[in-house]
Design a protein around this motif. Structure first.
Motif, PDB file in Angstrom:
ATOM      1  N   LYS A  40       0.252  -1.253   0.280  1.00 45.81           N
ATOM      2  CA  LYS A  40      -0.282   0.034  -0.086  1.00 45.81           C
ATOM      3  C   LYS A  40       0.523   1.037  -0.171  1.00 45.81           C
ATOM      4  O   LYS A  40       0.811   1.439  -0.677  1.00 45.81           O
ATOM      5  CB  LYS A  40      -0.907   0.080   1.235  1.00 45.81           C
ATOM      6  CG  LYS A  40      -2.263  -0.924   0.880  1.00 45.81           C
ATOM      7  CD  LYS A  40      -2.883  -0.961   2.417  1.00 45.81           C
ATOM      8  CE  LYS A  40      -4.411  -1.586   2.171  1.00 45.81           C
ATOM      9  NZ  LYS A  40      -3.889  -2.723   2.779  1.00 45.81           N
ATOM     10  N   ARG A  41       1.477   1.283   0.440  1.00 47.01           N
ATOM     11  CA  ARG A  41       3.379   2.357   0.841  1.00 47.01           C
ATOM     12  C   ARG A  41       3.712   2.436  -0.479  1.00 47.01           C
ATOM     13  O   ARG A  41       4.017   3.623  -0.746  1.00 47.01           O
ATOM     14  CB  ARG A  41       3.817   2.279   1.396  1.00 47.01           C
ATOM     15  CG  ARG A  41       3.587   2.155   3.240  1.00 47.01           C
ATOM     16  CD  ARG A  41       2.942   3.780   3.232  1.00 47.01           C
ATOM     17  NE  ARG A  41       4.035   4.897   3.478  1.00 47.01           N
ATOM     18  CZ  ARG A  41       3.556   5.836   2.932  1.00 47.01           C
ATOM     19  NH1 ARG A  41       1.847   6.465   3.235  1.00 47.01           N
ATOM     20  NH2 ARG A  41       4.348   6.995   3.207  1.00 47.01           N
ATOM     21  N   LEU A  42       3.874   1.287  -1.227  1.00 49.78           N
ATOM     22  CA  LEU A  42       4.713   1.555  -2.068  1.00 49.78           C
ATOM     23  C   LEU A  42       3.785   1.967  -3.242  1.00 49.78           C
ATOM     24  O   LEU A  42       3.749   2.925  -4.253  1.00 49.78           O
ATOM     25  CB  LEU A  42       5.243   0.209  -2.906  1.00 49.78           C
ATOM     26  CG  LEU A  42       6.229  -0.146  -1.897  1.00 49.78           C
ATOM     27  CD1 LEU A  42       6.306  -1.540  -2.307  1.00 49.78           C
ATOM     28  CD2 LEU A  42       7.280  -0.288  -2.772  1.00 49.78           C
ATOM     29  N   THR A  43       2.698   1.744  -3.163  1.00 49.11           N
ATOM     30  CA  THR A  43       1.404   2.401  -4.665  1.00 49.11           C
ATOM     31  C   THR A  43       1.201   3.517  -4.550  1.00 49.11           C
ATOM     32  O   THR A  43       0.810   4.402  -5.195  1.00 49.11           O
ATOM     33  CB  THR A  43      -0.158   1.524  -4.515  1.00 49.11           C
ATOM     34  OG1 THR A  43       0.060  -0.380  -4.517  1.00 49.11           O
ATOM     35  CG2 THR A  43      -1.017   2.000  -5.393  1.00 49.11           C
ATOM     36  N   PHE A  44       1.168   3.941  -2.864  1.00 47.86           N
ATOM     37  CA  PHE A  44       0.854   5.864  -2.758  1.00 47.86           C
ATOM     38  C   PHE A  44       2.324   6.177  -3.416  1.00 47.86           C
ATOM     39  O   PHE A  44       1.399   7.699  -3.522  1.00 47.86           O
ATOM     40  CB  PHE A  44       1.122   5.184  -1.354  1.00 47.86           C
ATOM     41  CG  PHE A  44       0.059   6.821  -0.806  1.00 47.86           C
ATOM     42  CD1 PHE A  44      -0.261   7.513  -0.972  1.00 47.86           C
ATOM     43  CD2 PHE A  44       1.415   7.909  -0.148  1.00 47.86           C
ATOM     44  CE1 PHE A  44      -1.183   9.234  -0.950  1.00 47.86           C
ATOM     45  CE2 PHE A  44       1.368   9.472   0.529  1.00 47.86           C
ATOM     46  CZ  PHE A  44       0.007   9.813  -0.059  1.00 47.86           C
ATOM     47  N   LYS A  45       3.360   5.560  -2.867  1.00 47.99           N
ATOM     48  CA  LYS A  45       4.212   6.678  -2.776  1.00 47.99           C
ATOM     49  C   LYS A  45       4.336   7.052  -4.264  1.00 47.99           C
ATOM     50  O   LYS A  45       5.036   7.655  -5.157  1.00 47.99           O
ATOM     51  CB  LYS A  45       5.809   6.091  -2.309  1.00 47.99           C
ATOM     52  CG  LYS A  45       5.853   6.589  -0.856  1.00 47.99           C
ATOM     53  CD  LYS A  45       7.112   5.589  -0.102  1.00 47.99           C
ATOM     54  CE  LYS A  45       7.267   6.275   1.651  1.00 47.99           C
ATOM     55  NZ  LYS A  45       7.308   7.786   1.017  1.00 47.99           N
TER      56      LYS A  45
END
Length: 53
Positions: A40-45
């Motif tokens: 989720k963090r990778l997608t957001f970033k």
């Protein structure tokens, strides 16, 4: 498992932005190598980085 996080994030960003998969993979890989391991963090970033151009 770790490679799955990258793959999930790449698939999500490509689906949301219709950007070139290789370009998205390069962004995601950079964040991953910097220590971000949550999909989720990778997608957001990744989305943030692409929005900035």
């Amino acid at each position: 498992m770790d490679m799955d996080a990258q793959r999930v994030a790449i698939d999500a960003v490509v689906a949301l932005t219709d950007c070139d998969r290789e370009m998205v993979a390069a962004f995601i890989r950079r964040f991953y190598l910097a220590g971000v391991k949550d999909p989720k963090r990778l997608t957001f970033k990744g989305l943030q980085a692409l929005a900035r151009g």
